[in-house]
Scaffold this motif. Sequence first.
Motif, short mmCIF file in Angstrom:
data_model
loop_
_atom_site.label_atom_id
_atom_site.label_comp_id
_atom_site.label_asym_id
_atom_site.label_seq_id
_atom_site.Cartn_x
_atom_site.Cartn_y
_atom_site.Cartn_z
N UNK A 1 32.92 -65.83 35.11
CA UNK A 1 34.15 -65.80 35.77
C UNK A 1 34.99 -67.16 35.84
N UNK A 2 36.18 -67.26 35.53
CA UNK A 2 36.77 -68.67 35.61
C UNK A 2 37.06 -68.72 37.32
N UNK A 3 36.52 -69.81 37.70
CA UNK A 3 36.82 -70.34 38.98
C UNK A 3 37.71 -71.36 39.33
N UNK A 4 38.26 -72.15 38.32
CA UNK A 4 39.06 -73.29 38.40
C UNK A 4 39.76 -73.46 37.13
N UNK A 5 41.19 -73.63 36.94
CA UNK A 5 41.80 -73.91 35.71
C UNK A 5 42.97 -75.33 36.17
N UNK A 6 42.34 -76.38 35.29
CA UNK A 6 43.14 -77.62 35.38
C UNK A 6 44.10 -77.74 34.17
N UNK A 7 43.97 -76.95 33.14
CA UNK A 7 44.81 -77.13 31.98
C UNK A 7 46.28 -76.65 32.16
N UNK A 8 47.12 -77.46 31.61
CA UNK A 8 48.51 -76.94 31.60
C UNK A 8 49.22 -77.28 30.32
N UNK A 9 50.17 -76.38 30.08
CA UNK A 9 50.71 -76.35 28.55
C UNK A 9 51.41 -77.74 28.53
N UNK B 1 34.91 -66.74 23.95
CA UNK B 1 36.32 -66.47 24.27
C UNK B 1 37.17 -67.80 24.19
N UNK B 2 38.53 -67.59 23.49
CA UNK B 2 39.45 -68.83 23.40
C UNK B 2 40.07 -68.83 24.66
N UNK B 3 39.95 -69.80 25.61
CA UNK B 3 40.61 -70.03 26.72
C UNK B 3 42.24 -70.60 26.52
N UNK B 4 42.18 -71.61 25.58
CA UNK B 4 43.35 -72.37 25.37
C UNK B 4 43.46 -72.72 23.86
N UNK B 5 44.90 -72.79 23.35
CA UNK B 5 44.65 -73.29 22.00
C UNK B 5 45.60 -74.61 22.05
N UNK B 6 44.87 -75.72 21.12
CA UNK B 6 45.54 -76.80 21.20
C UNK B 6 46.52 -77.04 20.02
N UNK C 1 41.73 -84.05 26.96
CA UNK C 1 41.05 -85.22 26.90
C UNK C 1 39.48 -84.69 27.51
N UNK C 2 38.46 -85.22 26.70
CA UNK C 2 37.16 -84.74 27.17
C UNK C 2 36.56 -85.52 28.25
N UNK C 3 37.35 -86.58 28.52
CA UNK C 3 36.74 -87.52 29.70
C UNK C 3 37.57 -87.23 31.08
N UNK C 4 38.35 -86.50 30.97
CA UNK C 4 38.96 -86.18 32.35
C UNK C 4 38.36 -84.98 32.94
N UNK C 5 39.14 -84.49 33.85
CA UNK C 5 38.74 -83.19 34.64
C UNK C 5 38.74 -81.90 33.76
N UNK C 6 37.60 -81.02 33.86
CA UNK C 6 37.54 -80.26 32.84
C UNK C 6 38.67 -79.24 32.93
N UNK D 1 38.25 -81.83 20.86
CA UNK D 1 39.31 -82.61 19.86
C UNK D 1 40.12 -83.48 20.89
N UNK D 2 40.01 -84.66 20.53
CA UNK D 2 41.00 -85.58 21.33
C UNK D 2 42.10 -85.78 20.96
N UNK D 3 42.96 -86.05 21.85
CA UNK D 3 44.62 -86.71 21.74
C UNK D 3 45.37 -85.47 21.25
N UNK D 4 45.08 -84.19 21.53
CA UNK D 4 45.98 -83.13 21.25
C UNK D 4 46.54 -82.52 22.45
N UNK D 5 47.92 -81.99 22.32
CA UNK D 5 48.45 -81.48 23.32
C UNK D 5 47.97 -80.10 23.38
N UNK D 6 48.16 -79.31 24.77
CA UNK D 6 47.88 -77.86 24.94
C UNK D 6 48.93 -77.10 24.58
N UNK D 7 48.88 -76.27 23.55
CA UNK D 7 49.72 -75.37 22.94
C UNK D 7 49.96 -74.17 23.87
N UNK D 8 48.98 -73.45 24.03
CA UNK D 8 48.89 -72.27 24.84
C UNK D 8 47.66 -71.91 25.67
#
Length: 397
Positions: free
Chosen positions: A213-221, A93-98, A226-231, A73-80
């Motif tokens: 196994x999660x090797x990298x996390x770019x997500x920040x609350x 598994x749910x890794x993050x919630x928007x 965005x689906x076009x940027x870094x995973x 889903x585009x344009x939503x902020x990361x909640x948790x």
Amino acid sequence: MFRKFPKSAGITALLLSLAASSALSQEVTPSAPAEPKLPSIVVTEAVTKPLVDRVIATGTIKPVEEVYVQPLVEGLSIKTLNADVGDEVKADSVLAALNDDALLLERSQLEANRAKTEAALAQYKAQVIEAQANLDDATRQRDRTKRLSQSGTSTVSQLEQAEALVEVRQAQLNAAKQAVAVGESDINVVDAQIEDVDLKLARTGVKTPVAGVISLRNAKVGAIASGTGNPLFTIIKDGAIELVADLSETDIQKIEVGQKAVVTIAGGRTKIEGKVRLVSPTVDSTTRLGSVHIVVDDESGARAGMYASADIIVTETSALALPLSAVTTDRNGSTARKVEDNVVKQVKIETGIQDGGFVEVVSGLEAGDMVVAKAGAFVRDGDKIAPVPAEPNTISN
């Protein structure tokens, strides 16, 4: 006047005279020629022993397959955020919630629009019923006028008016039916919009499609997903890792999928079992190297990015062998200095597998033959030597 000597002094003089005479006789007698001393040369025996043909490879530990997790889903902020680097996760598994507030508001508006469209549709359907009744009434009047016209009671003008009214009522009915069809289409559109919002709401939970196994996390609350940027997350699928090593075009020809390998991480002593998963079908035209992928147990302690080496087992056999030090190799082939009846004889041999400090003897010698242990020893073909058996611990394996 004569001087008398003691009896003991006379005996001593006699003994000295006899010793001098014996020494003189020995000097006169010629000695027998001495035997020439043979050089002592260390020799070793050609024996049958287990040999392993292996290829040494070095490279870097890498994930077998990496999976990028992006928001759907585009344009939503990361909640948790529900996962971090190093966590083992299961598929779905749910890794993050928007944040879904905007979607919930949109859904409420669409539900209101649907209720409004349903009310309009009900009116259109009532208009259809009314138009149908008017058409039926106009049809009966036209039929009555037609009968009266045939009996002369009604005029032609009245009949034409009745027929025109039927056509008007039919057009009104058709228009009402079309309004109903439009109203139903509007509801279908709104329903599709609601389903789309529901799908987006379901996708506000960012899920991993695979276990790993999660090797990298770019997500920040608070960041906009965005689906076009870094995973948002990078997953090592099933935690599977492998050693990717480059081999020369000569060595890579020996490697096949499924061959066993023993992997050693740089700086460590633990031996890790591995298996060749993939052999590159091409060799780089510049470096003349091709890659080999060796799967490593992820529970071994190895981590992606580590430097490691591997002994790839090509062949395991039991064969006649000599220490490498006993073999001379040049452009004409390989030779060994065989010892028979203490005489050195240079023989041509064919070599095969080289394992550590030993080399396989394919032909030219038989089990039990003795050869000069050091190929550099200063002996020539036909020399006689005094063989000295090599100590077992002086020859490296």
